[in-house]
Design an enzyme around this catalytic site. Structure first.
Site, mmCIF file in Angstrom:
data_model
loop_
_atom_site.group_PDB
_atom_site.id
_atom_site.type_symbol
_atom_site.label_atom_id
_atom_site.label_comp_id
_atom_site.label_asym_id
_atom_site.label_seq_id
_atom_site.Cartn_x
_atom_site.Cartn_y
_atom_site.Cartn_z
ATOM 1 N N HIS A 94 49.376 53.442 39.751
ATOM 2 C CA HIS A 94 50.341 52.601 40.451
ATOM 3 C C HIS A 94 50.350 52.929 41.939
ATOM 4 C CE1 HIS A 94 53.875 50.049 40.839
ATOM 5 N NE2 HIS A 94 54.384 50.983 41.615
ATOM 6 N N GLU A 129 24.024 31.576 38.325
ATOM 7 C CA GLU A 129 23.614 32.944 38.667
ATOM 8 C C GLU A 129 22.228 33.283 38.127
ATOM 9 O OE1 GLU A 129 26.602 35.558 36.932
ATOM 10 O OE2 GLU A 129 27.016 34.061 35.405
ATOM 11 N N CYS A 137 31.389 32.682 44.428
ATOM 12 C CA CYS A 137 32.351 33.726 44.069
ATOM 13 C C CYS A 137 31.731 35.121 44.118
ATOM 14 C CB CYS A 137 32.949 33.471 42.688
ATOM 15 S SG CYS A 137 31.752 33.535 41.337
#
Length: 539
Positions: free
Chosen positions: A188, A427, A498
């Protein structure tokens, strides 16, 4: 001057005094108790109060770091009620006639040790969560409140480790950087550092004697300077000033349109690995999510995630994005992303083997579960579904047939869903060469430049020996990207990128002039790419 190295979590430079943060760990003594029922009741009351504290922390975290990052406190509340954890505590009180503090501390140590021994990095990180809720319970039982106090002046916080509750309770205006001995990129604290855009290093051999000393954290190089020499201080102060000026200029672009200087609108989206990354997407003002790597749900699980688990994750992202597009890539397991429970055979060349859509079409029960979850989630936002490693029209037709079957099932069951786009990743060289035909079957293309470069150059992108030869700017790659854009537009679909090249600002203008419709990048690259988009003329 002393120099230490660590693993950088967020780039940037911080200069200031060190605050050595010591946890207020309780000294717990074993005491024999007479009234077992009363002691269990005392534990249950403390558990209830701890849960109330965590609810308050959750609400505070939602305001400061976003709902996705605040979710850790929901997890802590569930851990407080975990049957195994609770049973261990109450059983110890009953059978050993010990005080609740001792039972809680012992159980916490046992569970934290169990998590820390696991191979999976995600579960290793949960050891800190167990310690956190255990410390909270002990604090409540001993009637001492937990702190998180770091003083009145901005400081670089140094600690062995930091629990989620400690970082959330700290005054964010006083945090310059985090330095910890332990922790992970999944912790965290690491997430908070990225969300707040402050430098952070983990794995540093910290010393308590640093407290109060001047220091510099260089998150770019992963270095910590203690009592820096004047020359080093001046140099890094200048670098920090330039970084701040650049950030200020970029921050002025928040809320601005992603449109070129001559009026062409571009979709500027962000890539994410999981639900927890959404806050960063929103903080960096991306127009949507162009790549949600759904395999994180599988990589973090011990068994196949069921439909409901997946549905809740996709639904949450769609709701948090509030109508902005969310492109979810279906399961891309295999190659460098191995999951034990898939029981995949060892392959000589896994990057070119049994992976991604090949697994999904070969094991349709796994694929159908994910598709049901995704299609159901489309009722809660603008979901688009993207299929990886496509090489033929036949594959797309098979996928579309399965999707229609799933939709029919949902209709028969009275389960609602929305309209959703379907697209494929380009890809492989095969997909490039077939792109004109493929475009007629889908709504969009997203070019995965990482794998496209690897397959086109016949070079393993993870082989360090090939680093100097591996060239993602190779003319063949750029020609393939141009061909894909042109063929996609001929077939009537929009085309994006992307892969890592999408964030390569030296190529942004080139892609715009090729006619690219969308760029999806890491959240921190959204504003730098927006700057170039707005300065570029494509005609």
């Amino acid at each position: 001057m002393e120099i230490y190295e660590g693993k950088p979590i967020f780039k940037g430079i911080a200069i200031g005094k060190i605050f050595y943060y010591q946890k207020g760990k309780q000294q717990v003594k074993r005491e024999k108790i007479q009234d077992v029922a009363a002691e269990i009741a005392r534990y249950e009351a403390a558990n209830e109060k701890a849960s109330e504290q965590l609810q308050a922390l959750y609400e505070k975290a939602v305001k400061e770091v976003g709902e996705a990052n605040a979710a850790v406190f929901e997890v802590h509340m569930m851990m407080l009620e975990d049957d195994d954890y609770v049973s261990s505590i109450t059983n110890m009180i009953e059978t050993q006639n010990v005080n609740a503090e001792f039972a809680v501390a012992t159980t916490g140590d046992n569970f934290a040790e169990m998590f820390s021994q696991m191979d999976d990095e995600y579960f290793k990180a949960r050891a800190a969560d167990v310690k956190d809720i255990t410390e909270r319970l002990i604090s409540v039982l001993s009637e001492q409140e937990s702190a998180g106090e770091i003083g009145a002046e901005p400081v670089i916080v140094v600690a062995d480790d930091l629990a989620p509750s400690e970082t959330v309770q700290m005054d964010k205006d006083k945090l310059l950087a985090f330095i910890t001995r332990y922790g992970s990129a999944n912790s965290h604290t690491a997430i908070l550092a990225r969300t707040m855009n402050i430098p952070a290093l983990i794995g540093v051999d910290i010393k308590e004697e640093w407290n109060g000393h001047m220091a510099i954290v260089d998150g770019r190089e992963g270095k910590l300077y203690i009592d820096p020499e004047e020359e080093v201080l001046t140099k890094l102060q200048e670098a920090q000033k330039k970084e701040q000026e650049a950030r200020e200029l970029l921050s002025m672009l928040k809320g601005k349109e992603d449109v070129t200087a001559d009026g062409k609108h571009i979709k500027l989206y962000a890539n994410i690995a999981g639900v927890g990354d959404v806050a960063n997407v929103l903080a960096n003002d991306a127009a949507g999510i162009g790549l949600f790597r759904s395999e994180f749900l599988y990589l973090e699980a011990e068994d196949y995630p069921d439909e409901e688990t997946q549905f809740l994750a996709y639904k949450r992202v769609a709701e948090n994005m509030a109508g902005k597009k969310v492109v979810v890539r279906t399961l891309d397991i295999g190659a460098d992303k191995q999951v034990d429970y898939f029981n995949l055979d060892k392959e000589e060349n896994p990057a070119m083997g049994y992976r991604a859509i090949r697994i999904c079409l070969d094991r349709p029960e796994i694929f159908r579960t994910q598709l049901r979850a995704l299609i159901r989630a489309s009722a809660y936002g603008e979901i688009a579904i993207m299929y990886p490693m496509i090489i033929s029209v036949e594959e797309v037709l098979k996928i579309k047939a399965i999707v229609e079957e799933v939709k029919k099932e949902l209709d028969e069951q009275g389960i609602r869903y929305g309209n959703f786009e379907q697209g494929i990743m380009i890809e492989t060289p095969a997909a490039v060469m077939m792109s004109e035909e493929l475009a007629k079957e889908v709504d969009f293309f997203s070019i995965g430049t990482n794998d496209l470069t690897q397959y086109t150059l016949a070079m393993d992108r993870q082989n360090m020996k090939l680093d100097t030869m591996y060239d993602p700017h190779h003319p063949a790659i750029l020609r393939m990207i141009r061909m894909t854009i042109e063929n996609g537009h001929k077939g009537g679909c929009w085309v994006g990128i992307c892969g890592e090249l999408g964030a390569d600002t030296t190529l942004t203008e080139t892609f715009l002039k090729m006619g690219i419709d969308e760029l999806s990048v890491s959240p921190s690259f959204v504003l730098p790419v927006r700057k170039i988009i707005r300065e570029t003329k494509v005609k």
